[in-house]
Design a protein around this motif. Structure first.
Motif, mmCIF file in Angstrom:
data_model
loop_
_atom_site.group_PDB
_atom_site.id
_atom_site.type_symbol
_atom_site.label_atom_id
_atom_site.label_comp_id
_atom_site.label_asym_id
_atom_site.label_seq_id
_atom_site.Cartn_x
_atom_site.Cartn_y
_atom_site.Cartn_z
ATOM 1 N N GLY A 80 0.781 -1.408 -0.038
ATOM 2 C CA GLY A 80 0.042 0.076 0.018
ATOM 3 C C GLY A 80 0.723 1.270 -0.057
ATOM 4 N N TRP A 81 2.174 1.336 0.412
ATOM 5 C CA TRP A 81 2.984 2.264 0.037
ATOM 6 C C TRP A 81 3.099 2.769 -1.425
ATOM 7 N N ARG A 82 3.112 4.300 -1.393
ATOM 8 C CA ARG A 82 3.431 4.575 -2.942
ATOM 9 C C ARG A 82 4.302 5.949 -2.575
ATOM 10 N N GLN A 83 5.064 6.017 -3.567
ATOM 11 C CA GLN A 83 6.219 7.185 -3.648
ATOM 12 C C GLN A 83 5.481 8.393 -3.894
ATOM 13 N N VAL A 84 5.637 9.563 -3.303
ATOM 14 C CA VAL A 84 5.142 10.881 -3.817
ATOM 15 C C VAL A 84 6.320 11.865 -3.534
ATOM 16 N N ALA A 85 5.876 12.949 -4.275
ATOM 17 C CA ALA A 85 6.836 14.193 -4.385
ATOM 18 C C ALA A 85 6.154 14.922 -3.296
ATOM 19 N N THR A 86 6.880 16.100 -2.748
ATOM 20 C CA THR A 86 6.608 16.731 -1.458
ATOM 21 C C THR A 86 5.186 17.608 -2.081
ATOM 22 N N ARG A 87 5.366 18.042 -3.019
ATOM 23 C CA ARG A 87 4.068 19.042 -3.514
ATOM 24 C C ARG A 87 2.551 18.067 -3.498
ATOM 25 N N GLU A 88 2.911 16.856 -3.934
ATOM 26 C CA GLU A 88 1.730 15.738 -3.912
ATOM 27 C C GLU A 88 1.412 15.540 -2.598
ATOM 28 N N CYS A 89 2.364 15.493 -1.644
ATOM 29 C CA CYS A 89 1.964 15.299 -0.124
ATOM 30 C C CYS A 89 1.500 16.265 0.450
ATOM 31 N N ILE A 90 1.680 17.774 0.214
ATOM 32 C CA ILE A 90 0.940 18.650 0.602
ATOM 33 C C ILE A 90 -0.288 18.721 0.180
ATOM 34 N N ALA A 91 -0.425 18.522 -1.238
ATOM 35 C CA ALA A 91 -1.834 18.279 -1.783
ATOM 36 C C ALA A 91 -2.720 17.272 -1.016
ATOM 37 N N LEU A 92 -2.070 16.151 -0.878
ATOM 38 C CA LEU A 92 -3.061 15.073 -0.104
ATOM 39 C C LEU A 92 -3.360 15.699 1.310
ATOM 40 N N LEU A 93 -2.559 16.248 1.973
ATOM 41 C CA LEU A 93 -2.826 16.720 3.487
ATOM 42 C C LEU A 93 -3.920 17.851 3.325
ATOM 43 N N GLU A 94 -3.832 18.771 2.054
ATOM 44 C CA GLU A 94 -4.759 19.708 2.089
ATOM 45 C C GLU A 94 -6.334 19.236 1.766
ATOM 46 N N SER A 95 -6.292 17.994 0.915
ATOM 47 C CA SER A 95 -7.405 17.426 0.747
ATOM 48 C C SER A 95 -8.067 16.646 1.859
ATOM 49 N N GLU A 96 -7.196 16.356 2.762
ATOM 50 C CA GLU A 96 -7.663 15.536 4.066
ATOM 51 C C GLU A 96 -8.025 16.585 4.841
ATOM 52 N N GLY A 97 -8.045 18.110 4.677
ATOM 53 C CA GLY A 97 -8.480 18.973 5.597
ATOM 54 C C GLY A 97 -7.685 19.243 6.839
ATOM 55 N N VAL A 98 -6.266 18.849 6.591
ATOM 56 C CA VAL A 98 -5.389 18.811 7.778
ATOM 57 C C VAL A 98 -4.836 20.266 7.902
ATOM 58 N N ILE A 99 -4.610 20.764 6.425
ATOM 59 C CA ILE A 99 -3.879 22.352 6.375
ATOM 60 C C ILE A 99 -4.819 23.115 5.572
ATOM 61 N N ASP A 100 -4.687 24.460 5.868
ATOM 62 C CA ASP A 100 -5.375 25.212 5.037
ATOM 63 C C ASP A 100 -4.381 26.524 4.758
ATOM 64 N N LYS A 101 -4.288 26.556 3.428
ATOM 65 C CA LYS A 101 -3.110 27.511 2.914
ATOM 66 C C LYS A 101 -3.720 28.899 2.640
ATOM 67 N N ALA A 102 -4.954 29.177 2.936
ATOM 68 C CA ALA A 102 -5.495 30.447 2.612
ATOM 69 C C ALA A 102 -4.885 31.531 3.755
#
Length: 102
Positions: A80-102
């Protein structure tokens, strides 16, 4: 941070991941991904661009969805592990609602 994602950096499970702004002249220039762990401390993760020495260890960041039951994850490629770039990881965290870059 409560999320459905689990992170691994160079094969080590990272217990805390956060995103923080990088400020230049009082304005946000970009966002950086920061790994934090009691054993290894806190440090920014990059995409290995512009390394001064090619012999330096490169970051390998991986993510997996922990809502998939462990019995099913073990049959997935790389469990289940998949390699991601940092930008993709930030986008995943944003989609999870963990961060708000506004």
């Amino acid at each position: 941070m409560v999320t459905n994602l689990q992170f691994r950096l160079n094969g080590i499970i990272i217990t805390h991941m956060k995103v923080r702004p990088v400020m230049i002249d009082g304005a946000t220039d970009h966002w950086e991904l920061v790994a934090s762990d009691e054993k290894i401390g806190e440090f920014a993760i990059d995409d290995n661009e512009g390394l001064a020495d090619s012999a330096l260890t490169r970051f390998v960041l991986e993510v997996r969805n922990v809502t998939i039951p462990p019995i099913e994850r073990r049959f997935l490629p790389n469990k289940g592990w998949r390699q991601v770039a940092t930008r993709e990881c930030i986008a995943l965290l944003e989609s999870e609602g963990v961060i708000d870059k506004a």
